[in-house]
Design an enzyme around this catalytic site. Structure first.
Site, mmCIF file in Angstrom:
data_model
loop_
_atom_site.group_PDB
_atom_site.id
_atom_site.type_symbol
_atom_site.label_atom_id
_atom_site.label_comp_id
_atom_site.label_asym_id
_atom_site.label_seq_id
_atom_site.Cartn_x
_atom_site.Cartn_y
_atom_site.Cartn_z
ATOM 1 C CG HIS A 265 9.408 11.837 6.606
ATOM 2 N ND1 HIS A 265 9.118 12.161 5.321
ATOM 3 C CD2 HIS A 265 9.422 13.041 7.284
ATOM 4 C CE1 HIS A 265 8.960 13.472 5.202
ATOM 5 N NE2 HIS A 265 9.151 14.030 6.384
ATOM 6 C CG HIS A 306 3.663 9.345 -0.625
ATOM 7 N ND1 HIS A 306 2.786 10.339 -0.265
ATOM 8 C CD2 HIS A 306 4.909 9.861 -0.452
ATOM 9 C CE1 HIS A 306 3.472 11.408 0.085
ATOM 10 N NE2 HIS A 306 4.760 11.144 -0.015
ATOM 11 C CG ASP A 363 12.616 8.468 -0.019
ATOM 12 O OD1 ASP A 363 13.351 9.425 -0.253
ATOM 13 O OD2 ASP A 363 11.712 8.482 0.824
HETATM 14 N N1 ACO Z 1 5.311 -2.598 1.699
HETATM 15 C C1 ACO Z 1 4.309 -3.491 1.960
HETATM 16 N N2 ACO Z 1 3.058 -3.130 2.341
HETATM 17 C C2 ACO Z 1 2.829 -1.793 2.461
HETATM 18 C C3 ACO Z 1 3.815 -0.820 2.214
HETATM 19 C C4 ACO Z 1 5.098 -1.258 1.803
HETATM 20 N N3 ACO Z 1 6.069 -0.372 1.546
HETATM 21 N N4 ACO Z 1 3.293 0.407 2.424
HETATM 22 C C5 ACO Z 1 2.027 0.219 2.796
HETATM 23 N N5 ACO Z 1 1.722 -1.115 2.820
HETATM 24 C C6 ACO Z 1 0.411 -1.725 3.096
HETATM 25 C C7 ACO Z 1 0.062 -1.643 4.577
HETATM 26 O O1 ACO Z 1 0.493 -2.787 5.273
HETATM 27 C C8 ACO Z 1 -1.437 -1.537 4.498
HETATM 28 O O2 ACO Z 1 -1.972 -2.822 4.197
HETATM 29 P P1 ACO Z 1 -3.429 -3.268 4.800
HETATM 30 O O3 ACO Z 1 -4.411 -2.295 4.214
HETATM 31 O O4 ACO Z 1 -3.600 -4.661 4.326
HETATM 32 O O5 ACO Z 1 -3.305 -3.154 6.289
HETATM 33 C C9 ACO Z 1 -1.702 -0.683 3.256
HETATM 34 O O6 ACO Z 1 -0.562 -0.922 2.412
HETATM 35 C C10 ACO Z 1 -1.824 0.807 3.543
HETATM 36 O O7 ACO Z 1 -0.648 1.241 4.174
HETATM 37 P P2 ACO Z 1 -0.591 2.252 5.394
HETATM 38 O O8 ACO Z 1 0.590 1.909 6.252
HETATM 39 O O9 ACO Z 1 -1.919 2.342 6.056
HETATM 40 O O10 ACO Z 1 -0.330 3.608 4.627
HETATM 41 P P3 ACO Z 1 0.176 4.944 5.261
HETATM 42 O O11 ACO Z 1 -0.336 6.028 4.395
HETATM 43 O O12 ACO Z 1 -0.112 5.012 6.720
HETATM 44 O O13 ACO Z 1 1.790 4.825 5.123
HETATM 45 C C11 ACO Z 1 3.974 4.936 4.252
HETATM 46 C C12 ACO Z 1 2.509 5.368 4.085
HETATM 47 C C13 ACO Z 1 4.454 5.250 5.692
HETATM 48 C C14 ACO Z 1 4.839 5.750 3.290
HETATM 49 C C15 ACO Z 1 4.086 3.416 3.968
HETATM 50 O O14 ACO Z 1 3.637 3.148 2.661
HETATM 51 C C16 ACO Z 1 5.520 2.901 4.156
HETATM 52 O O15 ACO Z 1 5.925 2.628 5.286
HETATM 53 N N6 ACO Z 1 6.306 2.783 3.030
HETATM 54 C C17 ACO Z 1 7.671 2.329 3.110
HETATM 55 C C18 ACO Z 1 8.565 3.454 3.617
HETATM 56 C C19 ACO Z 1 8.794 4.537 2.595
HETATM 57 O O16 ACO Z 1 9.115 4.285 1.449
HETATM 58 N N7 ACO Z 1 8.665 5.808 3.059
HETATM 59 C C20 ACO Z 1 8.908 6.974 2.236
HETATM 60 C C21 ACO Z 1 7.682 7.804 2.103
HETATM 61 S S1 ACO Z 1 7.938 9.078 0.924
HETATM 62 C C22 ACO Z 1 8.834 10.271 1.696
HETATM 63 O O17 ACO Z 1 8.886 10.439 2.871
HETATM 64 C C23 ACO Z 1 9.591 11.106 0.786
#
Ligand code: ACO
Length: 424
Positions: A265, A306, A363
């Site tokens: 987050h 996201h 971010d």
């Molecule tokens: N890098 C690599 N792979 C990723 C990333 C990433 N940053 N984000 C998602 N994925 C992949 C997952 O491994 C998953 O792959 P799969 O389908 O092969 O299993 C797919 O993309 C879907 O991702 P989920 O984790 O299911 O998506 P979710 O909606 O649960 O998570 C989140 C969203 C938490 C933001 C995630 O993308 C993440 O951890 N990003 C990095 C952290 C980040 O930048 N957070 C800030 C969010 S914005 C905010 O709070 C203002």
């Protein structure tokens, strides 16, 4: 409100009718509350398809990259509004007239100081303690200082608590920074705007008071505006959940700060800079992209992806423009920015990221701007918390002002069935 209905058919049982509600925008929702009486619950870990409340504050269309506060697009607010006006809009539902704006700004200024005794709190923390750890403690402790505004059923008390939180967050954030530096704490200067004042408390010292660069103040203000609210995200939902028990707003916002801290987050902005440090050089990008794609490697590209935006994050667009503007105007040639741009370019053309709709989020760019302003990475999430405070309070207030129930999810239990304690 229910002009449609859905029918749920569970094998072997009679169909169950469920009301379907339409909002002013966004997908319809099925009201599943009646299911409890039928002896079944819904199952939705991570709240992927669950609306936890009805709200009039913020709307997001993740497929089309739309973010509206009280109907106004974030791009227009970032360009034409300022943070305190956006706070007013979130809290009260309408943009203020000139007189209302002037009164609101002046009321916030009247509350920028914190109780002198709060300074003593800082001494209990290690100077290298993480600023978010200190924020959680100090903001929660505000409830021990403002007993006169803790009646959550009193609209005036709620309003004064909202004002106090918005006004004091930058003061506390700057106190935390000064404490970590071992410098004297700076009092707020109410001649300055909200964002100028924050930069004044951060970077001026009693020995040297320099005027605040208007470019930096504007960029800071824009960062606050872009973080002001984001409907039912993890920290806002935490604030609502804590508030649903009747807890006071300072305690609820402290809970929100704790939820924001995580790298999935608000902690992502700090994590982006750490990641860029770790990558180090453009020549290493391919290795890190491969790590991000490897399911056996916990590494993720921070600042990408996201839960809601599956096209682009409209805040990231504005943030990128601000980033270019600030670095250009300050004449900063940051190799980390070059690395960030290259990473963005490669990730956006890589099928793994394209297929999963993983775009840079807010971010990704905010960290670069904050770094250019001179804010250390450990403080990035504190800045996010300061910006998000009006959103947390607006949602808490919306909930408390309407009929609400304690937030109490149920579960799918898969543990042991009843068994007896062994006799020996
Ligand atoms: N890098 C690599 N792979 C990723 C990333 C990433 N940053 N984000 C998602 N994925 C992949 C997952 O491994 C998953 O792959 P799969 O389908 O092969 O299993 C797919 O993309 C879907 O991702 P989920 O984790 O299911 O998506 P979710 O909606 O649960 O998570 C989140 C969203 C938490 C933001 C995630 O993308 C993440 O951890 N990003 C990095 C952290 C980040 O930048 N957070 C800030 C969010 S914005 C905010 O709070 C203002």
């Amino acid at each position: 409100m229910a002009d449609k209905k859905a029918q749920l058919i569970i094998e072997g049982a009679a169909p169950i009718d469920l009301p379907v509600y339409s909002g002013t925008l966004g997908p319809d929702v099925i009201d599943v509350r009646g299911l409890t009486a039928e002896g079944v619950f819904t199952f939705d870990p991570g709240f992927m398809a669950t609306s936890s409340c009805e709200s009039k504050i913020t709307f997001i269309d993740g497929d089309n990259g739309i973010l509206l506060h009280r109907g106004y697009p974030i791009e227009q607010l970032a360009e034409k509004s300022d943070f305190l006006e956006t706070c007013y809009l979130l809290l009260k539902g309408e943009l203020p007239h000139a007189e209302e704006k002037q009164k609101f700004d002046s009321t916030i200024k009247n509350h920028t100081m914190v109780h002198e005794q709060l300074k003593n709190f800082l001494n209990g923390f290690r100077r290298d303690g993480h600023p978010m750890a200190i924020m959680c403690g100090v903001v929660g402790a505000l409830s021990a200082f403002y007993h006169d505004s803790l009646d959550i059923n009193n609209a005036q008390h709620r309003e004064i608590s909202a004002i106090r939180l918005i006004a004091k967050m930058p003061t506390i954030a700057a106190m935390v920074y000064k404490y970590s530096m071992g410098q004297p704490l700076m009092y707020p200067n109410n001649e300055l705007s909200y964002s100028e004042n924050f930069l004044h408390m951060m970077f001026n010292t009693p020995a040297e008071i320099k005027p605040i660069d208007p470019i930096l103040a504007r960029a800071m203000d824009r960062i606050f505006v872009l973080h002001a609210d984001h409907e039912q995200n993890a920290s806002t939902s935490t604030v609502r959940l804590a508030g649903s028990t009747g807890a006071n707003p300072f305690a609820c916002v402290a809970a929100g700060i704790a939820a924001l801290w995580g790298p999935a987050h608000g902690g992502a902005n700090e994590a982006v800079l750490r990641m860029l440090d770790e990558i180090g050089d453009v020549s290493n990008i391919d290795t890190f992209i491969a790590k991000a794609k490897d399911k056996d490697d916990p590494f993720k590209l921070m600042g990408f992806g996201h839960r809601v935006y599956k096209n682009f994050d409209p805040r990231a667009k504005v943030m990128k423009e601000t980033c270019d503007e600030v670095l250009g105007l300050l004449g900063i040639n940051d190799p980390q920015l070059e690395l960030a741009m290259k990473l963005e370019e490669i990730a956006l053309s890589d099928p793994y990221f394209v297929e999963r709709n993983l775009y840079p989020n807010v971010d990704f760019y905010s960290g670069i701007i904050l770094k250019a302003i001179g804010i250390p990475a450990e403080l990035f999430t504190v800045i996010f918390a300061t910006g998000r405070t009006p959103g947390w309070i607006a949602h808490w207030n919306e909930m408390i002002s309407n009929p609400y129930k304690i937030g109490r999810p149920r579960q799918l239990y898969t543990g042991h069935t009843k068994r007896d304690y062994p006799n020996n």
